[in-house]
Design a protein around this motif. Structure first.
Motif, PDB file in Angstrom:
ATOM      1  N   TRP A  99       2.236  -8.414   2.132  1.00  0.00           N
ATOM      2  CA  TRP A  99       2.871  -6.956   2.627  1.00  0.00           C
ATOM      3  C   TRP A  99       3.187  -6.900   3.959  1.00  0.00           C
ATOM      4  O   TRP A  99       3.978  -6.123   4.503  1.00  0.00           O
ATOM      5  CB  TRP A  99       1.939  -5.730   2.157  1.00  0.00           C
ATOM      6  N   SER A 100       2.594  -8.016   4.925  1.00  0.00           N
ATOM      7  CA  SER A 100       3.048  -7.989   6.198  1.00  0.00           C
ATOM      8  C   SER A 100       4.248  -8.976   6.496  1.00  0.00           C
ATOM      9  O   SER A 100       4.693  -9.100   7.621  1.00  0.00           O
ATOM     10  CB  SER A 100       1.668  -8.467   7.023  1.00  0.00           C
ATOM     11  N   ASN A 101       4.728  -9.423   5.507  1.00  0.00           N
ATOM     12  CA  ASN A 101       5.942 -10.444   5.525  1.00  0.00           C
ATOM     13  C   ASN A 101       6.673 -10.301   4.182  1.00  0.00           C
ATOM     14  O   ASN A 101       6.523 -11.248   3.460  1.00  0.00           O
ATOM     15  CB  ASN A 101       5.596 -11.949   6.129  1.00  0.00           C
ATOM     16  N   LEU A 102       7.402  -9.408   4.042  1.00  0.00           N
ATOM     17  CA  LEU A 102       8.266  -9.454   2.677  1.00  0.00           C
ATOM     18  C   LEU A 102       9.194 -10.690   2.533  1.00  0.00           C
ATOM     19  O   LEU A 102       9.796 -11.062   3.517  1.00  0.00           O
ATOM     20  CB  LEU A 102       8.733  -7.816   2.425  1.00  0.00           C
ATOM     21  N   SER A 103       9.057 -11.104   1.371  1.00  0.00           N
ATOM     22  CA  SER A 103       9.848 -12.134   1.051  1.00  0.00           C
ATOM     23  C   SER A 103      11.406 -11.584   0.814  1.00  0.00           C
ATOM     24  O   SER A 103      11.469 -10.444   0.511  1.00  0.00           O
ATOM     25  CB  SER A 103       9.606 -12.876  -0.266  1.00  0.00           C
ATOM     26  N   PRO A 104      12.593 -12.339   0.569  1.00  0.00           N
ATOM     27  CA  PRO A 104      13.692 -11.719   0.558  1.00  0.00           C
ATOM     28  C   PRO A 104      13.905 -11.361  -0.801  1.00  0.00           C
ATOM     29  O   PRO A 104      14.528 -10.259  -1.010  1.00  0.00           O
ATOM     30  CB  PRO A 104      14.661 -13.238   0.629  1.00  0.00           C
ATOM     31  N   ALA A 149       3.775   4.285  -1.454  1.00  0.00           N
ATOM     32  CA  ALA A 149       3.230   3.800  -2.679  1.00  0.00           C
ATOM     33  C   ALA A 149       2.007   4.602  -2.846  1.00  0.00           C
ATOM     34  O   ALA A 149       1.253   5.111  -2.381  1.00  0.00           O
ATOM     35  CB  ALA A 149       2.469   1.964  -2.373  1.00  0.00           C
ATOM     36  N   ARG A 150       1.807   4.661  -4.292  1.00  0.00           N
ATOM     37  CA  ARG A 150       0.912   5.347  -4.960  1.00  0.00           C
ATOM     38  C   ARG A 150       0.185   4.221  -6.037  1.00  0.00           C
ATOM     39  O   ARG A 150       0.716   3.558  -6.745  1.00  0.00           O
ATOM     40  CB  ARG A 150       1.204   6.566  -5.762  1.00  0.00           C
ATOM     41  N   VAL A 151      -1.324   4.280  -5.651  1.00  0.00           N
ATOM     42  CA  VAL A 151      -1.919   3.253  -6.498  1.00  0.00           C
ATOM     43  C   VAL A 151      -3.186   3.827  -7.122  1.00  0.00           C
ATOM     44  O   VAL A 151      -3.952   4.585  -6.433  1.00  0.00           O
ATOM     45  CB  VAL A 151      -2.359   1.957  -5.463  1.00  0.00           C
ATOM     46  N   ALA A 170       0.676   1.403  -9.912  1.00  0.00           N
ATOM     47  CA  ALA A 170       1.010   0.345  -8.813  1.00  0.00           C
ATOM     48  C   ALA A 170       2.525   0.737  -8.705  1.00  0.00           C
ATOM     49  O   ALA A 170       3.247  -0.110  -9.106  1.00  0.00           O
ATOM     50  CB  ALA A 170       0.675  -0.842  -9.025  1.00  0.00           C
ATOM     51  N   GLN A 171       3.023   1.608  -7.933  1.00  0.00           N
ATOM     52  CA  GLN A 171       4.281   2.187  -7.725  1.00  0.00           C
ATOM     53  C   GLN A 171       4.787   2.366  -6.580  1.00  0.00           C
ATOM     54  O   GLN A 171       3.895   2.806  -5.610  1.00  0.00           O
ATOM     55  CB  GLN A 171       4.712   3.346  -8.529  1.00  0.00           C
ATOM     56  N   ALA A 172       6.074   2.133  -5.969  1.00  0.00           N
ATOM     57  CA  ALA A 172       6.536   2.649  -4.712  1.00  0.00           C
ATOM     58  C   ALA A 172       7.897   2.962  -4.495  1.00  0.00           C
ATOM     59  O   ALA A 172       8.947   2.725  -5.502  1.00  0.00           O
ATOM     60  CB  ALA A 172       6.231   1.282  -3.797  1.00  0.00           C
ATOM     61  N   ILE A 173       8.131   3.531  -3.524  1.00  0.00           N
ATOM     62  CA  ILE A 173       9.558   3.907  -3.176  1.00  0.00           C
ATOM     63  C   ILE A 173       9.968   3.624  -1.822  1.00  0.00           C
ATOM     64  O   ILE A 173       8.820   3.592  -1.020  1.00  0.00           O
ATOM     65  CB  ILE A 173      10.094   5.425  -3.676  1.00  0.00           C
ATOM     66  N   THR A 174      10.938   3.168  -1.380  1.00  0.00           N
ATOM     67  CA  THR A 174      11.363   3.046  -0.002  1.00  0.00           C
ATOM     68  C   THR A 174      12.498   3.970   0.571  1.00  0.00           C
ATOM     69  O   THR A 174      13.109   4.658  -0.052  1.00  0.00           O
ATOM     70  CB  THR A 174      11.700   1.530   0.143  1.00  0.00           C
ATOM     71  N   VAL A 175      12.444   3.606   2.027  1.00  0.00           N
ATOM     72  CA  VAL A 175      13.698   4.207   2.644  1.00  0.00           C
ATOM     73  C   VAL A 175      15.057   4.016   1.993  1.00  0.00           C
ATOM     74  O   VAL A 175      16.025   4.585   2.272  1.00  0.00           O
ATOM     75  CB  VAL A 175      13.783   4.114   4.207  1.00  0.00           C
ATOM     76  N   PHE A 179      -1.322  -3.185  -6.009  1.00  0.00           N
ATOM     77  CA  PHE A 179      -2.988  -3.244  -6.091  1.00  0.00           C
ATOM     78  C   PHE A 179      -3.494  -4.008  -4.740  1.00  0.00           C
ATOM     79  O   PHE A 179      -4.930  -3.676  -4.632  1.00  0.00           O
ATOM     80  CB  PHE A 179      -3.267  -3.878  -7.333  1.00  0.00           C
ATOM     81  N   ASP A 180      -2.725  -4.941  -4.117  1.00  0.00           N
ATOM     82  CA  ASP A 180      -3.399  -5.276  -2.865  1.00  0.00           C
ATOM     83  C   ASP A 180      -3.085  -4.448  -1.647  1.00  0.00           C
ATOM     84  O   ASP A 180      -3.766  -4.773  -0.569  1.00  0.00           O
ATOM     85  CB  ASP A 180      -2.703  -6.735  -2.711  1.00  0.00           C
ATOM     86  N   LEU A 181      -2.181  -3.651  -1.723  1.00  0.00           N
ATOM     87  CA  LEU A 181      -1.712  -2.970  -0.587  1.00  0.00           C
ATOM     88  C   LEU A 181      -2.932  -2.028   0.411  1.00  0.00           C
ATOM     89  O   LEU A 181      -2.962  -2.117   1.348  1.00  0.00           O
ATOM     90  CB  LEU A 181      -0.549  -1.850  -0.853  1.00  0.00           C
ATOM     91  N   PRO A 182      -4.072  -1.604  -0.501  1.00  0.00           N
ATOM     92  CA  PRO A 182      -5.168  -0.775   0.101  1.00  0.00           C
ATOM     93  C   PRO A 182      -5.893  -1.758   0.931  1.00  0.00           C
ATOM     94  O   PRO A 182      -6.703  -1.319   1.905  1.00  0.00           O
ATOM     95  CB  PRO A 182      -5.905  -0.381  -1.034  1.00  0.00           C
ATOM     96  N   TYR A 183      -5.761  -3.138   0.883  1.00  0.00           N
ATOM     97  CA  TYR A 183      -6.607  -3.939   1.693  1.00  0.00           C
ATOM     98  C   TYR A 183      -5.524  -4.556   2.789  1.00  0.00           C
ATOM     99  O   TYR A 183      -6.103  -5.507   3.516  1.00  0.00           O
ATOM    100  CB  TYR A 183      -7.212  -5.230   0.680  1.00  0.00           C
ATOM    101  N   GLU A 184      -4.430  -4.228   2.819  1.00  0.00           N
ATOM    102  CA  GLU A 184      -3.599  -4.754   3.914  1.00  0.00           C
ATOM    103  C   GLU A 184      -3.534  -3.805   5.266  1.00  0.00           C
ATOM    104  O   GLU A 184      -3.754  -2.687   5.217  1.00  0.00           O
ATOM    105  CB  GLU A 184      -1.913  -4.490   3.533  1.00  0.00           C
TER     106      GLU A 184
END
Length: 265
Positions: A99-104, A28-30, A36-41, A53-58
């Motif tokens: 972010w510690s438990n992503l929803s479906p 992610a880049r924030v 507030a953008q992200a890519i994944t594998v 925006f909450d990820l830096p506090y995760e």
């Protein structure tokens, strides 16, 4: 060595990764309040998501430098630009992010619903360690001999690749020579004052192997234990602090994948 702040200023993008057993699966880049953008594998296309925006506090999120983020993105076939992408799709949230438990719904949006990881084969790992044991002390003298004694509990496995290491506010990219659960050996083509034994390095370590697209992100304390200049450059050893269980398994997976493909070339 390149100047590359790992800690973003007020107008700079912050880069973070989420990992599974030390393997990044989300980048992610924030930047509050506009990026507030992200890519994944599983989905290398950028996605706008205000929940980032909450990820830096995760607690499980690992902050990385731009150079380290570039390596992660390259492993997924994506070239990372210095600025945020424009006109990308948005993820419409109905619930706050966890972010510690992503929803479906989050897993589907990020292409992570089918990216589960199997545990590394214990048989393959034992075979790898057995094949490398004879190399543990062969040909090691002087500084290299002291390094072998210090890391005698761990079998070092040769890995061709790069290590992106934080040094203060800079990121250095060095050649990767070998790796174990206890540390890593690297090489620079020239000597550098920062390589003095006892010097403490920043975290995380971002490791990449030439023969696989996987990356290894170790958020661990470390220090330089030795250095030795030879004709091909300055070799130096880095000793890791205690790895978390997931990081230890991540090292095993990385070594098995890198070594099996290295041997097939």
């Amino acid at each position: 060595m390149v100047a590359d702040p790992a800690v973003a200023g007020p107008d700079e993008l912050t880069y973070l990764v989420l990992t599974d057993r030390a393997a990044p699966y989300l980048l992610a880049r924030v930047r509050w309040p506009d990026v507030a953008q992200a890519i994944t594998v599983g989905n290398p296309d950028w996605l706008d998501d205000p929940g980032l925006f909450d990820l830096p506090y995760e607690p499980s999120a690992v902050r990385v430098s731009f150079a380290q983020a570039t390596s992660v993105a390259a492993g997924w076939g994506r070239q990372l630009g210095a600025e945020a992408a424009e006109g990308v799709p948005s993820f419409m949230r109905r619930m706050p992010a966890n972010w510690s438990n992503l929803s479906p719904a989050e897993r589907r949006a990020y292409g992570l619903d089918s990216t589960g990881r199997r545990r590394v084969s214990g048989r393959r790992l034992r075979r790898l360690r057995s094949s490398q044991t004879a190399r543990q002390t062969a040909g090691l003298t002087g500084a290299l001999g002291r390094e072998a004694t210090e890391r005698r509990r761990h079998v070092r496995v040769p890995v061709d690749g790069r290590a992106n290491i934080l040094w203060g506010r800079d990121t250095i990219s060095v050649g990767l020579v070998d790796l174990s659960e206890g540390g890593v050996r690297c090489v620079l083509p020239e000597a550098a004052r920062m390589l003095a034994p006892g010097a403490v390095l920043g975290s995380p370590f971002l490791l990449e192997a030439e023969v696989t697209t996987s990356r290894l992100c170790l958020d661990v304390a470390s220090r330089i234990s030795w250095n030795h200049s030879i004709r091909t450059g300055t070799h130096f050893g880095v000793v890791f602090g205690d790895l978390a269980d997931g990081e230890t398994e991540g090292v095993h997976r990385f070594l098995v994948a890198a070594s099996s493909r290295r041997g097939s070339r």
